[in-house]
Scaffold this motif. Structure first.
Motif, PDB file in Angstrom:
ATOM      1  N   LEU A  57      -1.342   3.959   5.682  1.00 39.00           N
ATOM      2  CA  LEU A  57      -1.507   4.915   4.589  1.00 39.00           C
ATOM      3  C   LEU A  57      -1.193   6.333   5.053  1.00 39.00           C
ATOM      4  CD1 LEU A  57      -4.769   3.647   2.857  1.00 39.00           C
ATOM      5  CD2 LEU A  57      -2.482   3.724   1.856  1.00 39.00           C
ATOM      6  N   VAL A  58      -1.710   6.694   6.200  1.00 41.13           N
ATOM      7  CA  VAL A  58      -1.453   8.030   6.731  1.00 41.13           C
ATOM      8  C   VAL A  58       0.041   8.217   6.959  1.00 41.13           C
ATOM      9  CG1 VAL A  58      -1.796   9.537   8.726  1.00 41.13           C
ATOM     10  CG2 VAL A  58      -3.733   8.299   7.766  1.00 41.13           C
ATOM     11  N   THR A  59       0.665   7.259   7.607  1.00 42.09           N
ATOM     12  CA  THR A  59       2.091   7.363   7.922  1.00 42.09           C
ATOM     13  C   THR A  59       2.954   7.447   6.667  1.00 42.09           C
ATOM     14  OG1 THR A  59       1.734   6.104   9.939  1.00 42.09           O
ATOM     15  CG2 THR A  59       3.992   6.243   9.151  1.00 42.09           C
ATOM     16  N   ASN A  60       2.645   6.619   5.671  1.00 45.13           N
ATOM     17  CA  ASN A  60       3.494   6.540   4.489  1.00 45.13           C
ATOM     18  C   ASN A  60       3.243   7.625   3.450  1.00 45.13           C
ATOM     19  OD1 ASN A  60       4.890   4.316   5.418  1.00 45.13           O
ATOM     20  ND2 ASN A  60       3.500   2.869   4.466  1.00 45.13           N
ATOM     21  N   PHE A  61       1.992   8.061   3.299  1.00 39.65           N
ATOM     22  CA  PHE A  61       1.690   8.934   2.180  1.00 39.65           C
ATOM     23  C   PHE A  61       1.366  10.370   2.555  1.00 39.65           C
ATOM     24  CE2 PHE A  61       0.731   4.637   0.637  1.00 39.65           C
ATOM     25  CZ  PHE A  61       1.621   4.599  -0.423  1.00 39.65           C
ATOM     26  N   ALA A  62       1.035  10.630   3.791  1.00 39.25           N
ATOM     27  CA  ALA A  62       0.692  12.001   4.186  1.00 39.25           C
ATOM     28  C   ALA A  62       1.893  12.928   4.082  1.00 39.25           C
ATOM     29  CB  ALA A  62       0.125  12.019   5.595  1.00 39.25           C
ATOM     30  N   LYS A  63       3.084  12.391   4.250  1.00 38.87           N
ATOM     31  CA  LYS A  63       4.307  13.200   4.169  1.00 38.87           C
ATOM     32  C   LYS A  63       4.644  13.591   2.731  1.00 38.87           C
ATOM     33  CE  LYS A  63       6.151  10.586   8.033  1.00 38.87           C
ATOM     34  NZ  LYS A  63       7.056   9.519   8.396  1.00 38.87           N
ATOM     35  N   GLN A  64       4.149  12.820   1.772  1.00 42.53           N
ATOM     36  CA  GLN A  64       4.516  13.043   0.377  1.00 42.53           C
ATOM     37  C   GLN A  64       3.833  14.238  -0.262  1.00 42.53           C
ATOM     38  OE1 GLN A  64       3.966   9.450  -1.829  1.00 42.53           O
ATOM     39  NE2 GLN A  64       5.420   8.297  -0.591  1.00 42.53           N
ATOM     40  N   ASP A  65       2.622  14.535   0.164  1.00 41.62           N
ATOM     41  CA  ASP A  65       1.858  15.596  -0.481  1.00 41.62           C
ATOM     42  C   ASP A  65       0.902  16.213   0.535  1.00 41.62           C
ATOM     43  OD1 ASP A  65       0.437  17.266  -2.137  1.00 41.62           O
ATOM     44  OD2 ASP A  65      -0.089  15.717  -3.596  1.00 41.62           O
ATOM     45  N   ASP A  66       0.979  17.539   0.664  1.00 37.82           N
ATOM     46  CA  ASP A  66       0.090  18.222   1.609  1.00 37.82           C
ATOM     47  C   ASP A  66      -1.365  18.166   1.179  1.00 37.82           C
ATOM     48  OD1 ASP A  66       2.202  18.860   3.226  1.00 37.82           O
ATOM     49  OD2 ASP A  66       2.494  20.864   2.358  1.00 37.82           O
ATOM     50  N   GLN A  67      -1.617  17.884  -0.088  1.00 39.32           N
ATOM     51  CA  GLN A  67      -2.982  17.844  -0.609  1.00 39.32           C
ATOM     52  C   GLN A  67      -3.686  16.522  -0.322  1.00 39.32           C
ATOM     53  OE1 GLN A  67      -4.391  20.603  -1.884  1.00 39.32           O
ATOM     54  NE2 GLN A  67      -2.454  21.550  -1.307  1.00 39.32           N
ATOM     55  N   VAL A  68      -2.921  15.508   0.041  1.00 39.17           N
ATOM     56  CA  VAL A  68      -3.499  14.201   0.328  1.00 39.17           C
ATOM     57  C   VAL A  68      -4.072  14.230   1.735  1.00 39.17           C
ATOM     58  CG1 VAL A  68      -3.026  11.736   0.588  1.00 39.17           C
ATOM     59  CG2 VAL A  68      -1.866  13.051  -1.194  1.00 39.17           C
ATOM     60  N   ARG A  69      -5.332  13.845   1.829  1.00 36.56           N
ATOM     61  CA  ARG A  69      -5.999  13.830   3.135  1.00 36.56           C
ATOM     62  C   ARG A  69      -6.497  12.428   3.433  1.00 36.56           C
ATOM     63  NH1 ARG A  69      -8.596  19.352   4.620  1.00 36.56           N
ATOM     64  NH2 ARG A  69      -7.119  20.668   3.546  1.00 36.56           N
ATOM     65  N   PHE A  70      -6.384  12.069   4.684  1.00 40.35           N
ATOM     66  CA  PHE A  70      -6.842  10.768   5.129  1.00 40.35           C
ATOM     67  C   PHE A  70      -7.810  10.970   6.277  1.00 40.35           C
ATOM     68  CE2 PHE A  70      -2.743  10.010   3.213  1.00 40.35           C
ATOM     69  CZ  PHE A  70      -3.016   8.952   2.376  1.00 40.35           C
ATOM     70  N   ASP A  71      -8.850  10.188   6.274  1.00 44.97           N
ATOM     71  CA  ASP A  71      -9.891  10.319   7.282  1.00 44.97           C
ATOM     72  C   ASP A  71     -10.021   9.008   8.044  1.00 44.97           C
ATOM     73  OD1 ASP A  71     -12.089  10.957   8.790  1.00 44.97           O
ATOM     74  OD2 ASP A  71     -13.486  11.012   7.115  1.00 44.97           O
ATOM     75  N   MET A  72      -9.342   8.912   9.182  1.00 47.97           N
ATOM     76  CA  MET A  72      -9.416   7.694   9.987  1.00 47.97           C
ATOM     77  C   MET A  72     -10.829   7.482  10.539  1.00 47.97           C
ATOM     78  SD  MET A  72      -6.652   5.966   9.904  1.00 47.97           S
ATOM     79  CE  MET A  72      -6.759   4.862  11.279  1.00 47.97           C
ATOM     80  N   ILE A  73     -11.538   8.580  10.795  1.00 52.87           N
ATOM     81  CA  ILE A  73     -12.921   8.460  11.260  1.00 52.87           C
ATOM     82  C   ILE A  73     -13.763   7.804  10.167  1.00 52.87           C
ATOM     83  CG2 ILE A  73     -14.962   9.729  12.053  1.00 52.87           C
ATOM     84  CD1 ILE A  73     -12.596   9.700  14.045  1.00 52.87           C
ATOM     85  N   GLY A  74     -13.469   8.130   8.919  1.00 54.42           N
ATOM     86  CA  GLY A  74     -14.181   7.504   7.800  1.00 54.42           C
ATOM     87  C   GLY A  74     -13.938   6.005   7.744  1.00 54.42           C
ATOM     88  N   ILE A  75     -12.721   5.588   8.052  1.00 53.05           N
ATOM     89  CA  ILE A  75     -12.414   4.152   8.075  1.00 53.05           C
ATOM     90  C   ILE A  75     -13.205   3.473   9.189  1.00 53.05           C
ATOM     91  CG2 ILE A  75     -10.604   2.426   8.464  1.00 53.05           C
ATOM     92  CD1 ILE A  75      -8.659   4.416   7.132  1.00 53.05           C
ATOM     93  N   LEU A  76     -13.237   4.106  10.360  1.00 53.87           N
ATOM     94  CA  LEU A  76     -14.025   3.548  11.465  1.00 53.87           C
ATOM     95  C   LEU A  76     -15.492   3.420  11.058  1.00 53.87           C
ATOM     96  CD1 LEU A  76     -12.588   5.583  14.483  1.00 53.87           C
ATOM     97  CD2 LEU A  76     -12.207   3.172  14.010  1.00 53.87           C
TER      98      LEU A  76
END
Length: 159
Positions: A57-76
């Motif tokens: 998700l981070v790899t595919n969608f983070a480039k599309q919009d600067d407003q999209v945030r992903f929290d890998m720590i949250g997944i852990l």
């Protein structure tokens, strides 16, 4: 064809988790514990998959919009919370003063989730090392503590 190769490459983490979690699960199965081979494999592979999906998700969608945030720590954290919920179900207290049972099973489920997450991050040497430490803890150290308990009255059961 490129998509298939990409997805096959992503399968490395869950496949490694399958093998390593299976080793821990096999040890638990061979000792007739409540959570055995299949349970440990499913927890480890699922944990790896959640990490692989999060990274994807981070790899595919983070480039599309600067407003999209992903929290890998949250997944852990979500994986740890989910597995802890499963582990809590494995723990119970005996009313006949036999003590608490299922603590080691709950801990081994948490360990395979950690191994699975580590495989999902493609840190295979670390995951293998932790698997070996878990097997040492459950195997020789487990037999050592079992022998000590049989010589005296213990209040905690290793299940």
């Amino acid at each position: 064809m490129d998509q298939i190769l990409t997805e096959l490459n992503l399968m490395r983490g869950p496949l490694a988790a399958f093998v390593l979690s299976g080793l821990i699960g096999w040890e638990r199965e061979s000792r007739s514990r409540s959570a055995g081979l299949r349970t440990h494999i499913l927890v480890g592979v699922s944990a790896a998959l959640f990490i692989v999906l999060g990274e994807n998700l981070v790899t595919n969608f983070a480039k599309q919009d600067d407003q999209v945030r992903f929290d890998m720590i949250g997944i852990l954290g979500a994986v740890v919370s989910g597995v802890s919920f499963l582990g809590a179900g494995a723990i119970f207290s005996s009313k006949r003063s036999e003590g608490t049972k299922g603590l080691t099973t709950a801990a081994s489920l948490l360990a395979v989730a950690a191994v699975g997450m580590t495989c999902g991050l493609h840190l295979y040497v670390l995951a293998t090392g932790v698997t070996l430490l878990a097997l040492l803890t459950l195997g020789p150290l487990g037999r050592l503590t079992d022998a000590q308990k049989s010589g005296g009255a213990g209040t905690t059961s290793d299940q």
